[in-house]
Motif scaffolding. Structure first.
Motif, PDB file in Angstrom:
ATOM      1  N   GLN A  22       0.830  -1.205   0.000  1.00 14.40           N
ATOM      2  CA  GLN A  22       0.000   0.000   0.000  1.00 14.40           C
ATOM      3  C   GLN A  22       0.866   1.256   0.000  1.00 14.40           C
ATOM      4  O   GLN A  22       0.495   2.272  -0.583  1.00 14.40           O
ATOM      5  N   ILE A  24       3.919   1.451  -1.365  1.00 14.91           N
ATOM      6  CA  ILE A  24       4.580   1.525  -2.666  1.00 14.91           C
ATOM      7  C   ILE A  24       3.633   2.038  -3.741  1.00 14.91           C
ATOM      8  O   ILE A  24       4.018   2.817  -4.602  1.00 14.91           O
ATOM      9  N   SER A  25       2.383   1.608  -3.714  1.00 13.43           N
ATOM     10  CA  SER A  25       1.450   1.942  -4.780  1.00 13.43           C
ATOM     11  C   SER A  25       0.049   2.171  -4.242  1.00 13.43           C
ATOM     12  O   SER A  25      -0.428   1.412  -3.405  1.00 13.43           O
ATOM     13  N   THR A  26      -0.594   3.193  -4.762  1.00 14.71           N
ATOM     14  CA  THR A  26      -1.978   3.460  -4.382  1.00 14.71           C
ATOM     15  C   THR A  26      -2.956   2.718  -5.294  1.00 14.71           C
ATOM     16  O   THR A  26      -4.161   2.791  -5.105  1.00 14.71           O
ATOM     17  N   THR A  27      -2.435   2.004  -6.274  1.00 18.38           N
ATOM     18  CA  THR A  27      -3.269   1.221  -7.183  1.00 18.38           C
ATOM     19  C   THR A  27      -3.944   0.102  -6.401  1.00 18.38           C
ATOM     20  O   THR A  27      -3.282  -0.603  -5.633  1.00 18.38           O
ATOM     21  N   TYR A  29      -4.381  -2.983  -6.208  1.00 19.87           N
ATOM     22  CA  TYR A  29      -3.881  -4.230  -6.794  1.00 19.87           C
ATOM     23  C   TYR A  29      -4.719  -5.437  -6.399  1.00 19.87           C
ATOM     24  O   TYR A  29      -4.901  -6.356  -7.179  1.00 19.87           O
TER      25      TYR A  29
END
Length: 80
Positions: A22, A24-27, A29
């Motif tokens: 979370q 590292i990326s707000t995408t 996934y």
């Protein structure tokens, strides 16, 4: 007792991994993974599980990331 400790340890690691992902990326996934996984064909990706390099990575005691690369649409998402 060992099994319970192992389950607890796995749960903590899972929680830590989720926090890191979370960060590292707000995408979202997880939602993407669930949507893509629905269409996965039985036994797809078995070739990778039998691959010597994959087995070596799985059995390694070092912490390493397995990076799959390929052109868009080559099926990387369907291996999950």
């Amino acid at each position: 007792m060992a099994s319970r400790l192992s389950d607890l340890h796995d749960g903590l690691e899972r929680e830590d991994r989720n926090k890191i992902l979370q960060w590292i990326s707000t995408t979202p996934y997880s939602l993407h993974h669930q949507a893509v996984r629905k269409d996965r064909l039985l036994d797809s990706g078995d070739w990778m599980l039998r691959n010597a390099r994959f087995k070596e990575w799985m059995e390694s005691s070092s912490s390493a990331t397995l990076w799959l690369h390929g052109i868009p649409g080559s099926g990387k998402s369907k291996l999950a």
